[in-house]
Design a protein around this motif. Structure first.
Motif, PDB file in Angstrom:
ATOM      1  N   GLY A 137      38.832  42.578  61.805  1.00 27.73           N
ATOM      2  CA  GLY A 137      38.550  42.724  60.375  1.00 27.73           C
ATOM      3  C   GLY A 137      37.159  42.227  60.040  1.00 27.73           C
ATOM      4  O   GLY A 137      36.687  41.225  60.568  1.00 27.73           O
ATOM      5  N   LEU A 165      38.822  47.254  60.986  1.00 23.87           N
ATOM      6  CA  LEU A 165      39.371  47.348  59.632  1.00 23.87           C
ATOM      7  C   LEU A 165      38.313  47.007  58.588  1.00 23.87           C
ATOM      8  O   LEU A 165      37.735  45.923  58.595  1.00 23.87           O
ATOM      9  N   CYS A 187      44.808  40.128  61.282  1.00 25.19           N
ATOM     10  CA  CYS A 187      43.793  40.554  62.252  1.00 25.19           C
ATOM     11  C   CYS A 187      43.780  39.624  63.463  1.00 25.19           C
ATOM     12  O   CYS A 187      44.025  38.425  63.362  1.00 25.19           O
TER      13      CYS A 187
END
Lengths: 267, 267
Positions: B195, B216, B232
């Motif tokens: 992330g 992401l 994550c």
């Protein structure tokens, strides 16, 4: 005390709205910027709007109150208005809380201190205002010394460019130049000119970038002229593994700029 | 033989033009794509328009002739028309030579073969069609396995997204999912969820990315919810040296994706 405008027919509203058009911007030497975030950023860099429009409903917001006071103290005018008029000024259905009218500004190559940063962005014949704004936003993020626009580029003061820059128009110096004077200026001091090209085998990650690096991005559709590529100290390419042969210009600039930054920060 | 439409009042023109609107796209299950480059790319991936509009002036262009024949052979219809009508269909002053009406397509998570690529792009609540298209274009360039859209994202079949993708809508698989089923699917096999975050000290260049990496990117204005960040395997940040605290979402995705690609290619 701010005056109030609630009538669309007020001639000032038409004048300000016309600043969305390049011809009117040029004639007035002024441009529009919207949003509390961008206007606060502008103020922090010492730039205040001559006119500040705000919605009556936002008048109590602390940041809006602060802006109103600062603008009035500086001799500018704050004008309370309606959401519909703000929509009309910004051209958006959901307008920001504030719209400012600023004087255009700009510098020349001689103003730039190339030692101030390890990364400089150079774009030639950039056509898309969103790309220009996004490149400025990236320029702010990598700490670029400035953005040099070569040839017929889109207007950095267009509403779309200012919006996409998210305030970076006020923090990143922008200079417009033609190619020949740019090259003269560049060669009068240290600096590596790096061009992004499809016609080289040199991978951008295996090249080494010494400060100050000047990153040259060509026109969105055509890339840069052969003559410009020939003048570069280094041509590099970003690998393209798919069907397409190019990246969006703002994306390519960012991928390059972050590689340069990463190397220069590592020492 | 292509039929000809030269009257704005032809009901087909209104129907096709309405596909610029999401509600009509959904009802018809069809969308618009413009330009020889994009339509040729679509054909190369096996997707042909049901309707192909082309300007009479371009009828002699070899690529247009080829497209017309291929579309007619496949049971679609080619329609010769005027530049004004093409303008009306595409919403642009300088229309492309061709406009196609395609059936919408799409897959589900179960269709994806995560071993097919080392990089997968995941975006949640992406709001801007230009960003979505640009992310697809970058996805094509890095050889991403696909783009997974989480939650309420902008429509990938909007005219602006298709245009910004420069054809990558046809080459990069797009799957829409909610967060919970995505996470279930992800955890049922190998894959590192990375992330992009502002709340971490972990520099994106010092992290190591094993294939397959799922990148992401959160919503443009708000980033991702805490719950997503917590799920994550790794949170990384891109350094921001300027005044602003974030990059454009498509730019951030590209900077990350090229770092992952660079590491994975180096072995």
């Amino acid at each position: 005390m701010p005056r109030e405008i609630t009538a669309f027919s007020n001639p000032l509203i038409k004048q300000v709205r016309d600043l969305r058009d390049k011809r009117h911007r040029r004639a007035a030497g002024q441009f529009l910027a919207e949003g509390l975030r961008i206007l606060t950023e502008a103020r922090d860099t010492g730039r205040l709007p001559r006119l500040l429009f705000f919605a009556a409903a936002s008048a109590g917001h602390p940041l809006v109150r602060e802006l109103v006071v600062t603008v009035e103290d500086s001799g500018g005018e704050a004008i309370q208005t309606t959401p519909d008029i703000l929509s009309k000024l910004s051209g958006k259905d959901n307008p920001q809380a504030v719209v400012g009218v600023f004087d255009e500004f700009g510098g020349i190559l001689a103003d730039l201190d190339r030692g101030a940063s390890g990364i400089w962005l150079v774009a030639e014949r950039l056509r898309d205002p969103g790309n220009l704004g996004t490149i400025l936003r990236t320029g702010d993020a990598v700490g670029a010394g400035g953005l040099i626009l070569i040839g017929e580029c889109v207007d950095p003061f267009s509403v779309e460019a200012v919006r996409a820059s998210m305030g970076a128009l006020f923090t990143v110096p922008v200079v417009r130049s033609e190619w020949a004077p740019f090259l003269d200026w560049l060669r009068a001091g240290p600096g590596q000119l790096v061009g992004l090209s499809l016609d080289t085998a040199h991978d951008y990650r295996s090249a080494r970038y010494a400060a100050p690096t000047f990153l040259l991005t060509g026109n969105e559709a055509q890339g840069m002229p052969d003559e410009y590529a020939a003048a570069c100290d280094l041509l590099v390419k970003i690998p393209m593994l798919g069907k397409a042969d190019s990246l969006n210009a703002a994306v390519a600039t960012a991928v390059m700029a972050y590689e340069v930054l990463g190397q220069q920060r590592q020492g």
